[in-house]
Motif scaffolding. Structure first.
Motif, short mmCIF file in Angstrom:
data_model
loop_
_atom_site.label_atom_id
_atom_site.label_comp_id
_atom_site.label_asym_id
_atom_site.label_seq_id
_atom_site.Cartn_x
_atom_site.Cartn_y
_atom_site.Cartn_z
N VAL A 138 0.94 -1.10 -0.14
CA VAL A 138 -0.19 0.10 0.21
C VAL A 138 0.93 1.19 -0.01
O VAL A 138 1.62 1.41 1.02
CB VAL A 138 -0.98 0.00 1.28
CG1 VAL A 138 -1.76 1.30 1.18
CG2 VAL A 138 -1.90 -1.14 1.07
N SER A 139 1.05 1.84 -1.36
CA SER A 139 1.76 3.02 -1.21
C SER A 139 1.14 4.06 -1.90
O SER A 139 -0.16 4.13 -2.74
CB SER A 139 3.11 2.54 -1.94
OG SER A 139 2.96 2.44 -3.30
N SER A 140 1.82 5.15 -2.32
CA SER A 140 1.34 6.24 -3.12
C SER A 140 1.13 6.00 -4.56
O SER A 140 0.40 6.60 -5.29
CB SER A 140 2.40 7.53 -3.13
OG SER A 140 3.69 7.23 -3.71
N ASP A 143 -2.35 5.77 -5.35
CA ASP A 143 -3.51 6.74 -5.33
C ASP A 143 -4.19 7.26 -6.61
O ASP A 143 -5.47 7.54 -6.57
CB ASP A 143 -2.66 8.19 -4.85
CG ASP A 143 -2.19 7.98 -3.30
OD1 ASP A 143 -2.58 7.08 -2.66
OD2 ASP A 143 -1.34 8.87 -2.67
N MET A 160 -5.56 -1.18 2.10
CA MET A 160 -5.01 -1.14 3.53
C MET A 160 -4.24 -2.53 3.86
O MET A 160 -4.74 -3.63 3.18
CB MET A 160 -5.95 -0.91 4.76
CG MET A 160 -7.22 -1.88 4.74
SD MET A 160 -8.54 -1.27 5.97
CE MET A 160 -9.86 -1.87 5.18
N VAL A 169 -1.11 0.10 7.38
CA VAL A 169 -0.98 1.27 6.49
C VAL A 169 -2.33 1.20 5.66
O VAL A 169 -2.61 0.56 4.85
CB VAL A 169 0.26 0.82 5.52
CG1 VAL A 169 0.53 2.21 4.50
CG2 VAL A 169 1.56 0.54 6.29
N ARG A 171 -4.32 3.87 2.75
CA ARG A 171 -4.52 5.07 1.71
C ARG A 171 -6.06 4.85 1.38
O ARG A 171 -6.62 3.75 1.06
CB ARG A 171 -3.60 4.70 0.62
CG ARG A 171 -2.08 4.70 0.93
CD ARG A 171 -1.17 4.95 -0.22
NE ARG A 171 -1.10 6.23 -0.51
CZ ARG A 171 -0.26 7.00 -0.04
NH1 ARG A 171 0.73 6.95 0.95
NH2 ARG A 171 -0.09 8.29 -0.44
N LEU A 179 -7.77 12.72 -0.71
CA LEU A 179 -6.88 11.56 -0.59
C LEU A 179 -6.35 11.49 0.84
O LEU A 179 -6.25 12.87 1.44
CB LEU A 179 -5.42 11.60 -1.38
CG LEU A 179 -5.77 11.19 -2.73
CD1 LEU A 179 -4.50 11.40 -3.65
CD2 LEU A 179 -6.12 9.68 -3.06
N HIS A 181 -3.89 9.38 3.95
CA HIS A 181 -2.88 8.05 4.23
C HIS A 181 -2.70 8.12 5.79
O HIS A 181 -2.51 9.26 6.17
CB HIS A 181 -1.68 8.18 3.37
CG HIS A 181 -0.84 9.26 3.54
ND1 HIS A 181 -0.91 10.54 3.12
CD2 HIS A 181 0.36 9.27 4.13
CE1 HIS A 181 0.31 11.37 3.48
NE2 HIS A 181 0.88 10.71 4.19
N LEU A 219 -5.66 10.52 10.09
CA LEU A 219 -4.97 10.48 8.74
C LEU A 219 -4.53 11.71 8.12
O LEU A 219 -5.12 12.71 8.78
CB LEU A 219 -6.02 9.70 7.84
CG LEU A 219 -6.54 8.33 8.21
CD1 LEU A 219 -7.52 7.89 6.99
CD2 LEU A 219 -5.34 7.35 8.11
N TRP A 221 -4.38 14.41 5.12
CA TRP A 221 -5.35 14.56 4.04
C TRP A 221 -4.54 15.59 3.03
O TRP A 221 -3.86 16.27 3.39
CB TRP A 221 -6.64 15.35 4.46
CG TRP A 221 -7.54 14.24 5.16
CD1 TRP A 221 -7.42 13.87 6.51
CD2 TRP A 221 -8.50 13.33 4.66
NE1 TRP A 221 -8.51 13.06 6.79
CE2 TRP A 221 -9.09 12.51 5.60
CE3 TRP A 221 -8.90 13.28 3.46
CZ2 TRP A 221 -9.95 11.76 5.38
CZ3 TRP A 221 -9.93 12.33 3.30
CH2 TRP A 221 -10.44 11.57 4.08
#
Length: 263
Positions: A138-140, A143, A160, A169, A171, A179, A181, A219, A221
């Motif tokens: 789970v990373s950018s 997105d 997640m 983790v 997003r 968005l 995270h 989180l 934003w």
């Protein structure tokens, strides 16, 4: 004979970066160069034209707004050639809908992310996808996919997965274009979505219909307006990227065009 020459990074004026600074030497490149080099390197790695285009957009978005898209691309290229194998999906006879996915040898956000997110946003009502066989962080890099999917789903979408420390983790994207995270303890993960779709917390779970407001304050934003401003700045002034990472991507991109031998 077709010869491909190395395209040097474009010279552009001063910029105001909103993403994390790099510790080492950097070069300034354009939005177009990031997308084009990512696309070419992925095609050279065996991705189809459609896969490469989608993944290049993921890389560009992550680089612009998180500063780590190109690093993620380099990690993906290190996995070796892209496989043409598909994913296997099994639907559980439960409510809400739960889909179990075996990635069939694919791994990573660029290779498996798009079909996984497409599956969950194609369902009517709350649904969840559990990746029970496959390593998808789970990373950018997710997105861009999440933002596109919420338009279709009409509801928030969350990705997640538990990290090595046990925290989840997370997003997520909302229909408003925001968005978020962060990392949440297991208890908050249950608040975000109580769909039981896997026994292993380290499996990737992507779900719709999540209770975003319950954990929103814990989180970080990013709004659609702030991303639009960042993109305008990047279009005007370019993007600072890590020099060594850029050179690695450029080397892979050069394999897209192979010189023809003289007859």
């Amino acid at each position: 004979m077709n010869a491909m020459t190395m395209i040097e990074p474009t010279t552009i004026g001063a910029e105001g970066d909103a993403v994390p600074k790099h510790d080492g030497p950097t070069v300034r490149v354009t939005i177009r160069e990031i997308r084009e080099y990512a696309y070419r390197s992925l095609i050279a790695a065996g991705a189809s034209a459609g896969e490469a285009a989608t993944a290049a957009d993921q890389v560009l978005h992550a680089e612009l707004h998180a500063g780590d898209g190109l690093a993620g691309l380099v990690s993906d290229l290190a996995r070796g050639p892209w496989s043409g194998s598909g994913l296997t999906c099994t639907r559980r006879p439960v409510e809400p809908t739960v889909l179990e996915v075996d990635c069939g040898g694919r791994s990573g956000e660029l290779r498996a992310g798009a079909p996984i997110v497409d599956l969950v946003c194609g369902e009517e009502g709350p649904a969840a996808v559990a990746v029970t066989a496959g390593d998808v962080p789970v990373s950018s890099l997710l997105d861009r996919l999440l933002l596109t999917a919420v338009v279709t789903a009409g509801t928030s979408i969350v990705a997640m997965r538990a990290g090595s420390d046990g925290a989840y983790v997370v997003r997520l994207a909302t229909p408003a274009g925001d968005l978020a995270h962060g990392a949440l303890p297991a208890a908050d993960r249950r608040v975000l979505s109580d769909v039981e779709c896997t026994d292993d917390p380290h499996d990737l779970v992507v779900t719709t219909g999540a209770d975003v407001e319950a954990v929103g304050s814990r989180l970080t934003w990013c709004t659609g307006d702030s991303r639009a401003e960042r993109r305008r700045e990047a279009a005007l002034h370019g993007v600072r990227v890590d020099e060594m990472t850029w050179r690695t991507v450029a080397e892979h991109a050069q394999r897209f065009l192979v010189p023809e031998e003289d007859a």
